[in-house]
Scaffold this motif. Sequence first.
Motif, short mmCIF file in Angstrom:
data_model
loop_
_atom_site.label_atom_id
_atom_site.label_comp_id
_atom_site.label_asym_id
_atom_site.label_seq_id
_atom_site.Cartn_x
_atom_site.Cartn_y
_atom_site.Cartn_z
N VAL A 160 -21.82 31.41 -12.26
CA VAL A 160 -22.29 32.63 -12.91
C VAL A 160 -23.53 32.28 -13.71
N GLY A 161 -24.61 33.06 -13.52
CA GLY A 161 -25.86 32.80 -14.19
C GLY A 161 -26.06 33.67 -15.42
N LEU A 162 -26.96 33.23 -16.28
CA LEU A 162 -27.32 34.00 -17.45
C LEU A 162 -28.32 35.07 -17.06
N PRO A 163 -28.40 36.17 -17.81
CA PRO A 163 -29.41 37.20 -17.50
C PRO A 163 -30.81 36.66 -17.76
N TYR A 164 -31.80 37.26 -17.12
CA TYR A 164 -33.17 36.80 -17.31
C TYR A 164 -33.66 37.13 -18.71
N TYR A 165 -33.27 38.28 -19.19
CA TYR A 165 -33.69 38.70 -20.53
C TYR A 165 -32.50 39.33 -21.23
N ALA A 166 -32.31 38.99 -22.48
CA ALA A 166 -31.24 39.60 -23.27
C ALA A 166 -31.47 39.30 -24.74
N THR A 167 -31.00 40.16 -25.59
CA THR A 167 -31.08 39.96 -27.02
C THR A 167 -29.79 39.31 -27.49
N MET A 168 -29.91 38.16 -28.15
CA MET A 168 -28.75 37.41 -28.58
C MET A 168 -28.10 38.06 -29.80
N LYS A 169 -26.90 38.56 -29.64
CA LYS A 169 -26.14 39.11 -30.76
C LYS A 169 -24.71 38.57 -30.77
N LEU A 170 -24.51 37.44 -30.10
CA LEU A 170 -23.17 36.86 -30.01
C LEU A 170 -22.87 36.07 -31.29
N ILE A 171 -22.73 36.79 -32.38
CA ILE A 171 -22.56 36.14 -33.68
C ILE A 171 -21.19 35.49 -33.85
#
Length: 508
Positions: A160-171
């Motif tokens: 499973v790959g990471l998205p190309y663009y995303a805003t990190m909010k996994l606090i």
Amino acid sequence: MEVGENVAKKQRGNVDRISELPVFILHTILSRLDTKEAGRASVLSKKWYGAWSTIPVLNFKPGYFKSEIEDDTRTLERFVEFIDKTMQRYITQKSRITKMYLTLPKVDEKLESLVDKWIMIAVQNQIERLEIQITGGNEYRLPEILFCAKSLKYLKCSKVGLPYYATMKLISLEYLTLVPETVDEDMLQEMISFCPLVELDITCDTHLKNISLPWVRKVNEGVEGRGSRTMQSNLQESPLQKFVYNGQSLESSWPWNMNVVALKNLRKLVIFCAPVTDDIVSELAYRLVALESLVLDTCSMLTCIKISSSSLKELEITNGLIFNHKNATVDAPNLWKFSYNCRVETPLSLIRVLDHCNAEFFPVVTASSTNVWFVNLKKFLTETKLFKSLLLNLACIHLVKAEEQLRDVVIGPPFKLRELKLRETSAWDSTKSSLVAFLDGLFWCCHPGVLSIRTSLENSAVQLIVSILKEKAGCWKDPLKSVEVECIGSPHLLSYPYELEIRLRLSW
């Protein structure tokens, strides 16, 4: 009156006690099952149905949908329909989903949108743990909505790959493990930099060039003087406590740039099949001030390992058949557990190691070693004077008579060993003459207090060894006084039901 009481007692005796359990306990029982299997239990009663329809743990595995009369396409269709119907129920009921395990054989363009929707529902229902495994086909990329999940603590992905663009909010993310085919370096770096990870487990291919761990940010401390701004660089302390890296390749360069000053909380470091050099390992062991456990497994570029650490408590070095490993030096005054796996002729220097350290040696014996390994093993044990237990994998050992080779060799008395473990006895040439020769050479090297033998139930080598020991109790070069059977049993009954272990106490 008495009749009524008797009837009431009989009725109470027929009550389903399990159904009287609280819902959270029923949830715990059902969460141990696949979601489809848990659904079958819902027919037991209304309470079981209610517990199943609101279970916070979803476990979707395609294996429970296989049918001999259907092809794989139809099986996958029924599996997808079941998942979609289940997730729709959670939208309607707004029931919480704390954990979701999803295994799919493949993800095509049509299925990708459905998986995105299921993840969105899980995020909306406060998902805490998510595990996704794609076993075949093209790689699936996680949707950006996942990276807005405020409740997600545990994320494990395979293919499973990471998205190309995303805003990190996994606090709230504490644990991350990725087993991708392709990883976007910038995205991975952003996750490491802005997520409060406690455990990081990465399996990557060779294309990674440079990843910083952790990413150190500068903090503006204030303004001093007339218009002059002073910037002070405060190293942000990383919460990371465990880092596991599986390189999958012995050819690429080490991609991780570790800021050891900021890694003040790192307690366990595991490096497997990665091209780390001796200098990198030495620096990490010395400068990671809180490091308590270090595992170096199948790292081909290590030749002269030098480890110096005052905090290290557990150390495992496994090089196996990598022949360019020349020596190892360990200076660890607080080391209490040490596992060493290499060829018997590889030198090892131990400095300031605890006398009561639980040290175990796994010597590698090649086919070309013949019986020279008896001599090398005795010399190794005598010089190190540390190892309490010795484990021999006998699948690659040739049991050839060694008496003539050992007759004129003098290296002092046999090494006193707490326990000798013999494994893979099913691969032995279990004739009596070969076993006698093998035990002669082995007891010439060391005198164990306990001999443990693990073998298959069908193998008769154990009985043969016991009979040989009892027959020759007074006939060894250094007499064996007595042999007592301490215990017989299966150490891993559930995982290896056909395996037997016998422990013998030897008196010399």
